[in-house]
Design a protein around this motif. Structure first.
Motif, PDB file in Angstrom:
ATOM      1  N   ASP A   1     -11.465  11.334   3.614  1.00  0.00           N
ATOM      2  CA  ASP A   1     -12.076  12.259   2.356  1.00  0.00           C
ATOM      3  C   ASP A   1     -13.426  12.316   2.527  1.00  0.00           C
ATOM      4  OD1 ASP A   1     -12.753   9.198   2.615  1.00  0.00           O
ATOM      5  OD2 ASP A   1     -12.204   9.016   0.577  1.00  0.00           O
ATOM      6  N   GLU A   2     -14.329  11.942   3.629  1.00  0.00           N
ATOM      7  CA  GLU A   2     -15.747  12.286   3.547  1.00  0.00           C
ATOM      8  C   GLU A   2     -15.995  13.661   3.705  1.00  0.00           C
ATOM      9  OE1 GLU A   2     -19.572  10.740   6.348  1.00  0.00           O
ATOM     10  OE2 GLU A   2     -17.374  10.534   7.065  1.00  0.00           O
ATOM     11  N   PRO A   3     -16.943  14.169   2.779  1.00  0.00           N
ATOM     12  CA  PRO A   3     -17.006  15.734   2.604  1.00  0.00           C
ATOM     13  C   PRO A   3     -17.684  16.126   3.937  1.00  0.00           C
ATOM     14  CG  PRO A   3     -18.185  14.521   0.714  1.00  0.00           C
ATOM     15  CD  PRO A   3     -17.740  13.379   1.704  1.00  0.00           C
ATOM     16  N   MET A   4     -17.240  17.268   4.489  1.00  0.00           N
ATOM     17  CA  MET A   4     -17.831  17.742   5.785  1.00  0.00           C
ATOM     18  C   MET A   4     -19.126  18.117   5.703  1.00  0.00           C
ATOM     19  SD  MET A   4     -16.740  19.166   8.729  1.00  0.00           S
ATOM     20  CE  MET A   4     -15.085  19.978   9.044  1.00  0.00           C
ATOM     21  N   GLU A   5     -19.718  18.534   4.531  1.00  0.00           N
ATOM     22  CA  GLU A   5     -20.923  19.012   4.501  1.00  0.00           C
ATOM     23  C   GLU A   5     -21.828  17.671   4.679  1.00  0.00           C
ATOM     24  OE1 GLU A   5     -18.755  19.481   1.753  1.00  0.00           O
ATOM     25  OE2 GLU A   5     -18.729  21.605   2.251  1.00  0.00           O
ATOM     26  N   ASP A   6     -21.719  16.615   4.477  1.00  0.00           N
ATOM     27  CA  ASP A   6     -22.165  15.154   4.830  1.00  0.00           C
ATOM     28  C   ASP A   6     -22.103  15.015   6.302  1.00  0.00           C
ATOM     29  OD1 ASP A   6     -22.472  15.009   2.043  1.00  0.00           O
ATOM     30  OD2 ASP A   6     -21.113  13.203   1.856  1.00  0.00           O
ATOM     31  N   ILE A   7     -21.039  15.121   6.560  1.00  0.00           N
ATOM     32  CA  ILE A   7     -20.606  14.957   8.188  1.00  0.00           C
ATOM     33  C   ILE A   7     -21.957  15.645   8.995  1.00  0.00           C
ATOM     34  CG2 ILE A   7     -19.246  15.111  10.003  1.00  0.00           C
ATOM     35  CD1 ILE A   7     -16.854  14.412   8.139  1.00  0.00           C
ATOM     36  N   LEU A   8     -21.778  17.128   8.664  1.00  0.00           N
ATOM     37  CA  LEU A   8     -22.514  18.194   9.479  1.00  0.00           C
ATOM     38  C   LEU A   8     -23.974  17.740   9.237  1.00  0.00           C
ATOM     39  CD1 LEU A   8     -20.617  21.527   8.549  1.00  0.00           C
ATOM     40  CD2 LEU A   8     -20.867  20.422  10.750  1.00  0.00           C
ATOM     41  N   ARG A   9     -24.641  17.454   7.957  1.00  0.00           N
ATOM     42  CA  ARG A   9     -25.858  16.991   7.774  1.00  0.00           C
ATOM     43  C   ARG A   9     -26.179  15.662   8.709  1.00  0.00           C
ATOM     44  NH1 ARG A   9     -25.338  15.528   2.645  1.00  0.00           N
ATOM     45  NH2 ARG A   9     -25.129  13.318   3.144  1.00  0.00           N
TER      46      ARG A   9
END
Length: 173
Positions: A102-110
């Motif tokens: 459920d972790e946002p992809m944007e957070d992962i990429l950042r």
């Protein structure tokens, strides 16, 4: 994968030591992989981020989360010990059992980009002696910082190829 061209910040100097030139290209490739990952994720429709790209493959979301987590592991459990001690024992293999779908992809990429930039700042400042510092790994034996960075880049390139599977399926390749 052919060596990527050097960006201006890593430009070679006439007469530059071939090993220093190689390391500059390695740093440039490590840097370019952040955009390669982001581009591959962007090419995959968001509704497919949690679906395997092909039978037996991980979903793009999980690939990126594990890539980001490995980046953190690499810096704390591989690079830092190599720089702190002479021939440290680098301990066990990486295991990641903390995947959060459920972790946002944007957070992962950042986070991945932030971790990679932190690594690049260090690598750009390394002396030849720091690149050559070595530690012992239980399976790989005595390996240098350079070897570990090469391995990190190779693993990243492998994940980018995996992420691009969706594009290939869509293009009929």
């Amino acid at each position: 994968t052919p060596a990527s061209p050097l960006p201006p910040s890593h430009a070679t100097i006439p007469g530059m030591d071939p090993l220093a030139e190689y390391r500059a290209r390695l740093i440039a490739r490590a840097e370019s992989l952040v955009a390669d990952c982001a581009d591959a994720v962007a090419a995959t429709p968001e509704e497919r981020w949690h679906l395997p790209l092909a039978p037996g493959r991980s979903p793009p979301h999980e690939i990126m989360a594990r890539l980001r987590d490995f980046e953190a592991f690499f810096q704390t459990d591989r690079l830092e010990p190599l720089l702190r001690a002479e021939h440290p024992d680098l301990g066990p293999r990486w295991e990641n059992n903390h995947y959060q779908p459920d972790e946002p992809m944007e957070d992962i990429l950042r986070d991945f980009a932030r971790l990679r930039e932190s690594l690049l700042v260090q690598l750009r400042e390394f002396t030849p002696a720091e690149w050559s510092r070595a530690g012992r790994h239980q399976w790989h034996g005595l390996r240098t910082v350079q070897w570990w960075v090469e391995r990190l880049v190779a693993l990243n390139e492998e994940r980018v190829r995996e992420l691009r599977t969706y594009e290939e399926i869509q293009d009929g390749r």
